[in-house]
Design an enzyme around this catalytic site. Structure first.
Site, PDB file in Angstrom:
ATOM      1  CB  ILE A 227      -0.991   0.025   1.372  1.00 31.96           C
ATOM      2  CG1 ILE A 227      -1.821  -1.260   1.304  1.00 31.96           C
ATOM      3  CG2 ILE A 227      -2.058   1.187   1.278  1.00 31.96           C
ATOM      4  CD1 ILE A 227      -2.510  -1.466   2.583  1.00 31.96           C
ATOM      5  CD  GLU A 228      -1.186   6.150  -2.142  1.00 31.33           C
ATOM      6  OE1 GLU A 228      -1.473   7.306  -2.057  1.00 31.33           O
ATOM      7  OE2 GLU A 228      -1.848   5.509  -2.969  1.00 31.33           O
TER       8      GLU A 228
END
Length: 426
Positions: A227-228
């Site tokens: 996830i970013e």
């Protein structure tokens, strides 16, 4: 205020912003990158400008070493407002209760090295020298002010969950599975694109349900979610906890995670869409008719720039769409007022033209059909049971869609409430 032209405003890709902080901290001129070409960040489109009041160009197209690049110049930082868990009396900051480190160090460096100030909010203060040095994320030499906020939330919807910060591991049975409905059908179809052992980026929206599909199918560890905000592995969380994961294997700083994404180091990404056009362009960042739900770019452009396999998920129409799923078939009782497949998207957040140039594999999953971006354009490759191809698909798009000569029915297991018996190929 932005829509009323009361302020100047830019919206740039999150990963580029983090890297601009690094360049500003080091006194370097800016970021040279292919990320953002032929999107809203490209000055030949909007160059990140959000309204007519914004005139200054902060992004340029440049030729370097025989290639075309976007150049995002560094912007000196005057004030950095960061957050951690604990500060000692020397201003050293640790983040033991945080679910993401984001870009706190880069932002503190960018402000400090440019003569600005750094303000750190924390839950608690410790004695000088009492923090383990390997846990210090921002050294006190960079911090000017510490603000004590004992009741700060861990996420927008969480006071504190130790599984989010890695202090304990939650049992798989403690996570809920996705409720039955068309969103679950879409997430299930997205899951069919996964392969055992994949590293998979996950975006907000319907796609975020896909980990719960794997959970229900007994495949919770079959892929590694990235996830970013920085989590690697574990169970990505939903709603106001999105951006964090429970039981993560690792938590990276966001600038480093974005380096991973921008270099195309992961296997595939599952994202959402608001609009898709005849070129395969995707808009997730702006709808003029609904500015209050405009999300902005986030990390979408960084993630999709060099991803090898992309799955965009969403409903085929919006605004009052009503449908049921009965006996394994889709029945549309009221069509949505808004067409999502349009001649031209309002903003290009993902470029279908560039996807074809660099041979990205792109599909679009909806509740009634699946489309693929092929050299000749958007092509319907699967249709849901109960759906009439002409009436429910082709006539509900405002742009012509091609139909594959080998168009087939979507897997009937998607439309039954019981688990699918999903097996991911190697």
């Amino acid at each position: 205020m932005i829509d009323a032209n009361d302020v100047e405003a830019y919206n740039l890709p999150s990963g580029i912003l983090f890297h601009m902080h690094r360049e500003a901290a080091a006194g370097r001129p800016g970021v040279l990158t292919a990320v953002g070409l032929d999107t809203v960040a490209d000055p030949r489109r909007q160059g990140g400008k959000m309204n007519e009041a914004t005139n200054e160009d902060i992004v340029r197209v440049v030729e370097f070493d025989g290639q075309e690049w976007l150049y995002f110049r560094s912007i000196p930082v005057d004030v950095a407002i960061i957050r951690g868990t604990t500060a000692d009396e020397w201003g050293n900051i640790t983040m033991e209760h945080e679910g993401a480190y984001l870009g706190v160090l880069d932002q503190a460096l960018a402000a400090h090295n440019n003569g600005g100030i750094v303000i750190a909010q924390v839950k608690q203060v410790a004695a000088a020298g009492s923090l383990p040095p390997q846990q210090v994320r921002v050294p006190g030499v960079l911090v000017d002010y510490v603000v004590l906020a004992p009741e700060q939330m861990q996420t927008t919807g969480t006071s504190y969950d130790p599984a989010i910060s890695g202090a304990l591991r939650r049992a798989p049975r403690s996570f809920s599975v996705a409720d039955w409905g068309p969103e679950k059908v879409i997430a299930r179809r997205a899951a069919l694109e996964l392969r055992q052992g994949d590293a998979v980026n996950l975006g907000f929206g319907i796609s975020a349900l896909t980990p719960r599909i794997l959970l229900e199918e007994g495949l919770i560890d079959a892929v590694t979610w990235v996830i970013e905000q920085g989590a690697v592995g574990g169970m990505p969380l939903l709603d106001w906890q999105f951006g964090c994961a429970a039981n993560a294997q690792a938590i990276m700083a966001s600038p480093d995670q974005f380096t991973y994404f921008q270099g195309g180091g992961f296997d595939r990404c599952l994202l959402s869409f608001m609009q898709v056009d005849q070129h395969g362009n995707v808009n997730v960042s702006r709808l003029a008719a609904r500015p209050h739900v405009t999300a902005g770019i986030g990390g979408f452009i960084d993630i999709t720039a060099r991803a090898r396999h992309l799955v965009f998920s969403g409903f085929f129409t919006a605004g009052g769409l009503m449908l049921t799923i009965e006996d394994g078939e889709v029945c549309i009782t009221k069509e949505g007022r808004s067409r999502k497949f349009v001649p031209e998207v309002e903003q290009v957040t993902f470029s279908g033209r560039r996807a074809r140039q660099i041979s990205q594999d792109v599909i679009y999953v909806t509740e009634r059909c699946v489309l693929r971006l092929e050299p000749d354009g958007l092509t319907v490759v699967e249709v849901a049971p109960g759906v009439d191809l002409a009436r429910d698909v082709l006539e509900q798009a405002d742009t012509p869609l091609r139909v594959s000569p080998n168009v087939r029915l979507m897997d009937r297991r998607l439309f039954i409430p019981e688990p699918m018996g999903l097996m991911l190929p190697e």
